[in-house]
Design an enzyme around this catalytic site. Structure first.
Site, short mmCIF file in Angstrom:
data_model
loop_
_atom_site.label_atom_id
_atom_site.label_comp_id
_atom_site.label_asym_id
_atom_site.label_seq_id
_atom_site.Cartn_x
_atom_site.Cartn_y
_atom_site.Cartn_z
CB SER A 282 -4.10 -6.77 4.43
OG SER A 282 -3.69 -5.50 4.02
CG HIS B 137 -1.91 -1.00 1.41
ND1 HIS B 137 -2.00 -1.80 2.52
CD2 HIS B 137 -2.92 -1.39 0.59
CE1 HIS B 137 -3.04 -2.62 2.39
NE2 HIS B 137 -3.60 -2.41 1.23
NE ARG C 91 -2.91 -7.02 -4.51
CZ ARG C 91 -3.66 -7.21 -3.44
NH1 ARG C 91 -3.11 -7.47 -2.29
NH2 ARG C 91 -4.97 -7.12 -3.51
CE LYS D 96 -12.80 -7.45 3.29
NZ LYS D 96 -12.29 -6.71 2.12
P1 ADP Z 1 -9.52 -4.17 -0.61
O1 ADP Z 1 -10.21 -5.07 0.39
O2 ADP Z 1 -10.37 -3.07 -1.13
O3 ADP Z 1 -8.78 -4.90 -1.71
P2 ADP Z 1 -6.90 -3.69 0.50
O4 ADP Z 1 -6.56 -2.88 1.70
O5 ADP Z 1 -6.58 -5.14 0.53
O6 ADP Z 1 -8.44 -3.42 0.28
O7 ADP Z 1 -6.21 -3.05 -0.78
C1 ADP Z 1 -6.40 -1.69 -1.13
C2 ADP Z 1 -5.73 -1.43 -2.47
O8 ADP Z 1 -4.33 -1.62 -2.34
C3 ADP Z 1 -6.18 -2.40 -3.58
O9 ADP Z 1 -6.28 -1.68 -4.79
C4 ADP Z 1 -5.06 -3.39 -3.66
O10 ADP Z 1 -4.91 -3.95 -4.96
C5 ADP Z 1 -3.87 -2.51 -3.34
N1 ADP Z 1 -2.76 -3.31 -2.81
C6 ADP Z 1 -2.75 -4.09 -1.72
N2 ADP Z 1 -1.54 -4.70 -1.57
C7 ADP Z 1 -0.78 -4.29 -2.60
C8 ADP Z 1 0.56 -4.57 -3.04
N3 ADP Z 1 1.35 -5.41 -2.39
N4 ADP Z 1 1.00 -3.94 -4.14
C9 ADP Z 1 0.18 -3.11 -4.81
N5 ADP Z 1 -1.08 -2.81 -4.48
C10 ADP Z 1 -1.56 -3.38 -3.39
#
Ligand code: ADP
Length: 154
Positions: A129, A18, A91, A42
């Site tokens: 995450s 992130h 990703r 969720k």
């Molecule tokens: P969601 O549940 O909406 O996917 P996340 O917090 O998991 O929420 O992710 C938020 C954003 O960050 C998403 O667009 C996700 O693709 C991006 N993201 C998460 N991890 C990575 C990573 N390692 N590299 C690039 N983008 C990421």
């Protein structure tokens, strides 16, 4: 017109993935709002307050970044805060399939809002995450996967 983006997600917790996407996107926008989506169906692992505090710590020195929380449709939150861009990370092909669908539907509902996608740097693309939560839950050390400026107790 000011270029305001929102970066929506759960951030449960924020990871290096992130952080990297946000920092690379920052020069493209005048302001980026990290938008923690509250989804009643969720259940999050970390509290909203905790997730928000970690994000604030990570971007404490970035005046163009702020954190907000929202419920409901992301496009409605964009309209509320005057954002014209939605930033997301891509990703995997699974991310692409999902994001493609959402972005096309958002475009129908709110043609003035653009979805912008960024590809992670290869060394961070495997971080998510869910994995970080599993590591923490099982007593492992999440340090390699979370921003250097925060500490998450095991
Ligand atoms: P969601 O549940 O909406 O996917 P996340 O917090 O998991 O929420 O992710 C938020 C954003 O960050 C998403 O667009 C996700 O693709 C991006 N993201 C998460 N991890 C990575 C990573 N390692 N590299 C690039 N983008 C990421």
């Amino acid at each position: 017109m000011k270029r305001i983006a929102i970066f929506p997600g759960s951030f449960d917790p924020i990871t290096k993935g992130h952080e990297n996407i946000l920092l690379r996107a920052l020069p493209l926008f005048d302001e980026v709002i990290i938008a923690i989506g509250i989804n009643s169906s969720k259940q999050s692992y970390f509290t909203l307050e905790q997730r928000e505090n970690w994000i604030k710590q990570v971007f404490a020195n970035e005046p163009k970044v702020r954190v907000e929380t929202y419920t409901g449709l992301t496009i409605n939150f964009c309209k509320k805060v005057g954002a014209n861009y939605i930033l997301r990370g891509l990703r995997t092909s699974t991310d692409f399939e999902f994001e493609n669908l959402i972005a096309q539907n958002n475009k129908v509902m709110a043609p003035e809002i653009e979805s912008v996608f960024m590809i992670p740097v290869s060394e961070l693309s495997a971080i998510n995450s869910t994995v970080v939560r599993d590591i923490i839950r099982n007593g492992g050390d999440p340090t390699p996967f979370i921003p250097a400026s925060i500490k998450i107790e095991k």
